[in-house]
Design a protein around this motif. Structure first.
Motif, PDB file in Angstrom:
ATOM      1  N   SER A 219      -5.710   6.114 -10.756  1.00 53.38           N
ATOM      2  CA  SER A 219      -4.949   6.149 -12.006  1.00 53.38           C
ATOM      3  C   SER A 219      -3.808   5.141 -11.979  1.00 53.38           C
ATOM      4  N   VAL A 220      -3.162   5.006 -10.812  1.00 53.21           N
ATOM      5  CA  VAL A 220      -2.100   4.005 -10.669  1.00 53.21           C
ATOM      6  C   VAL A 220      -2.664   2.611 -10.903  1.00 53.21           C
ATOM      7  N   SER A 221      -3.831   2.346 -10.330  1.00 56.51           N
ATOM      8  CA  SER A 221      -4.459   1.035 -10.498  1.00 56.51           C
ATOM      9  C   SER A 221      -4.779   0.771 -11.964  1.00 56.51           C
ATOM     10  N   ARG A 222      -5.293   1.787 -12.668  1.00 57.12           N
ATOM     11  CA  ARG A 222      -5.608   1.604 -14.089  1.00 57.12           C
ATOM     12  C   ARG A 222      -4.349   1.292 -14.895  1.00 57.12           C
ATOM     13  N   ALA A 223      -3.263   1.984 -14.594  1.00 55.51           N
ATOM     14  CA  ALA A 223      -2.013   1.767 -15.329  1.00 55.51           C
ATOM     15  C   ALA A 223      -1.443   0.387 -15.066  1.00 55.51           C
ATOM     16  N   LEU A 224      -1.426  -0.025 -13.795  1.00 52.00           N
ATOM     17  CA  LEU A 224      -0.817  -1.306 -13.427  1.00 52.00           C
ATOM     18  C   LEU A 224      -1.605  -2.495 -13.933  1.00 52.00           C
TER      19      LEU A 224
ATOM     20  N   ALA B 237       4.156  10.301  -9.482  1.00 54.46           N
ATOM     21  CA  ALA B 237       3.543  10.557 -10.788  1.00 54.46           C
ATOM     22  C   ALA B 237       2.601  11.750 -10.766  1.00 54.46           C
ATOM     23  N   GLY B 238       2.216  12.170  -9.539  1.00 59.78           N
ATOM     24  CA  GLY B 238       1.288  13.279  -9.416  1.00 59.78           C
ATOM     25  C   GLY B 238      -0.110  12.940  -9.862  1.00 59.78           C
ATOM     26  N   VAL B 239      -0.514  11.679  -9.574  1.00 55.80           N
ATOM     27  CA  VAL B 239      -1.843  11.214  -9.985  1.00 55.80           C
ATOM     28  C   VAL B 239      -2.541  10.566  -8.798  1.00 55.80           C
ATOM     29  N   SER B 240      -3.780  10.148  -9.009  1.00 55.69           N
ATOM     30  CA  SER B 240      -4.545   9.483  -7.956  1.00 55.69           C
ATOM     31  C   SER B 240      -4.203   8.001  -7.871  1.00 55.69           C
ATOM     32  N   ILE B 241      -4.586   7.392  -6.758  1.00 51.02           N
ATOM     33  CA  ILE B 241      -4.412   5.946  -6.597  1.00 51.02           C
ATOM     34  C   ILE B 241      -5.174   5.202  -7.686  1.00 51.02           C
TER      35      ILE B 241
ATOM     36  N   GLU C 127       2.704   4.830 -19.305  1.00 48.18           N
ATOM     37  CA  GLU C 127       4.115   4.454 -19.375  1.00 48.18           C
ATOM     38  C   GLU C 127       4.920   5.084 -18.243  1.00 48.18           C
ATOM     39  N   ARG C 128       4.593   6.332 -17.899  1.00 49.95           N
ATOM     40  CA  ARG C 128       5.312   6.994 -16.801  1.00 49.95           C
ATOM     41  C   ARG C 128       5.052   6.275 -15.474  1.00 49.95           C
ATOM     42  N   ILE C 129       3.803   5.884 -15.243  1.00 50.15           N
ATOM     43  CA  ILE C 129       3.460   5.184 -13.999  1.00 50.15           C
ATOM     44  C   ILE C 129       4.162   3.818 -13.945  1.00 50.15           C
ATOM     45  N   LEU C 130       4.168   3.113 -15.070  1.00 47.41           N
ATOM     46  CA  LEU C 130       4.816   1.799 -15.109  1.00 47.41           C
ATOM     47  C   LEU C 130       6.330   1.933 -14.888  1.00 47.41           C
TER      48      LEU C 130
ATOM     49  N   SER D  66       0.830  -1.198   0.000  1.00 46.64           N
ATOM     50  CA  SER D  66       0.000   0.000   0.000  1.00 46.64           C
ATOM     51  C   SER D  66       0.865   1.249   0.000  1.00 46.64           C
ATOM     52  N   SER D  67       1.923   1.241   0.791  1.00 49.74           N
ATOM     53  CA  SER D  67       2.839   2.375   0.841  1.00 49.74           C
ATOM     54  C   SER D  67       3.489   2.605  -0.513  1.00 49.74           C
ATOM     55  N   THR D  68       3.868   1.508  -1.193  1.00 49.51           N
ATOM     56  CA  THR D  68       4.508   1.624  -2.502  1.00 49.51           C
ATOM     57  C   THR D  68       3.545   2.219  -3.525  1.00 49.51           C
ATOM     58  N   ILE D  69       2.290   1.786  -3.511  1.00 45.14           N
ATOM     59  CA  ILE D  69       1.300   2.335  -4.435  1.00 45.14           C
ATOM     60  C   ILE D  69       1.125   3.829  -4.205  1.00 45.14           C
ATOM     61  N   HIS D  70       1.059   4.229  -2.932  1.00 44.28           N
ATOM     62  CA  HIS D  70       0.933   5.644  -2.614  1.00 44.28           C
ATOM     63  C   HIS D  70       2.156   6.427  -3.083  1.00 44.28           C
TER      64      HIS D  70
END
Length: 323
Positions: A24-29, A18-22, A41-44, A8-12
């Motif tokens: 958005s991270v979930s969608r990218a991953l 990346a300056g995005v919401s959690i 690509e930046r999130i990955l 959870s800490s890593t996702i945050h």
């Protein structure tokens, strides 16, 4: 800090960098729509820098059955055989490394696979096997561990492995070789037998085989059948080319219980080189871990819509005490 809290800490941290919401991270991953490709690509890239690895269980919760790979057995009686237990363990590891969730389906559970899994790996073929056809009709990608045919498949080089073992015994001066296998009267069970037959024909030697039932007690079956053979015919062979390590172990036990010295009087070879069984056996080694990894790699190709192909896994002879 627990493993889940670390994740959870890593996702945050990914979201912060990346300056995005959690979300958005979930969608990218997880390959979901809703964000641009440049942002994805930046999130990955950030996730790789932080060495983030989502658990297979988490992927299952996020992706539903798409992340689940059904490992399907074609015959109930092979579920407890050491080879399939080891193969299942390696498949599970390889699938987890790809972020997939393995789910075991016994023979009588196959009808529920399409409801719970997005793809499948099929083990244990039989002549009337309809699993591949059913999965294809339901547009579920699959890979078969077995002989070449329609769709994606892979197998150890069975025929060549038995050729190696047979030729090895002939080179050692053995001339009265018998092949010991299961259900040899069935065409789909003869791929290893064919290797023995080819080498014997090339050497101008008589072919002989002993066929056993296909059960989970193959070592005991081999022991009993060989004991009956020795009682009826005496020692009329000087080498046994066995289809599996299990059969070879049963054969060695029967020979020793009849006072026959292995390998002085009879040489014995196995196949598979199973860690818990091979011991002192001269055997043909197949790399089960490699087979599992390549099966998963082929499944990735199947999921991507690549053209089907068959892969042969190399084998090698391992000389030990029984040969």
């Amino acid at each position: 800090m627990t493993r889940d809290s670390r994740k959870s800490s890593t996702i945050h941290e990914i979201a912060r960098r990346a300056g995005v919401s959690i979300a958005s991270v979930s969608r990218a991953l997880n390959g979901k729509p809703g964000i641009g490709e440049a942002l994805r690509e930046r999130i990955l890239k950030i996730s790789r820098e932080l060495e983030y690895r989502p658990s297979a269980a988490a992927r299952a919760l996020i992706s539903g059955k798409a992340a689940v790979v059904g490992i399907s057995l074609g015959r109930q009686e092979i579920e407890l055989r050491p080879y399939y237990i080891l193969l299942y363990q390696h498949l599970t590891l390889a699938l987890h490394q790809h972020g997939r969730v393995p789910m075991f389906f016994a023979h009588d559970q196959f009808e529920t696979l399409s409801e719970q899994a997005g793809s499948a790996i099929l083990l244990g073929e039989s002549p009337d096997d309809t699993r591949a056809r059913i999965l294809t009709e339901k547009s579920i990608p699959w890979v078969r561990v077995g002989s070449a045919g329609e769709g994606f498949s892979l197998a150890p080089d069975d025929r060549y492995g038995i050729e190696l073992a047979t030729r090895y015994l002939i080179d050692k001066g053995r001339r009265r070789l018998v092949f010991l296998g299961s259900e040899l009267e069935l065409p789909y069970c003869r791929h290893r037998l064919a290797g023995y037959q080819q080498v014997m024909q090339d050497a101008g030697l008589a072919e002989r085989s002993i066929s056993l039932p296909f059960t989970i007690e193959s070592a005991l079956d081999a022991y009993r059948e060989l004991a009956r053979h020795l009682k009826r015919y005496g020692l009329d062979f000087d080498g046994l080319v066995c289809e599996t390590d299990e059969l070879a172990l049963g054969a060695v036990a029967a020979l020793e219980d009849h006072g026959i010295v292995v390998p002085d009087q009879v040489a014995v070879t196995g196949f598979d080189d199973l860690p818990a069984l091979a011991g002192s056996l001269t055997t043909v080694r197949q790399d089960i871990a490699l087979l599992a990894r390549e099966a998963v790699a082929l499944l990735v190709e199947a999921l991507a819509g690549e053209p089907p192909r068959h892969m042969m896994i190399p084998v090698e002879l391992v000389p030990r005490e029984t040969g």
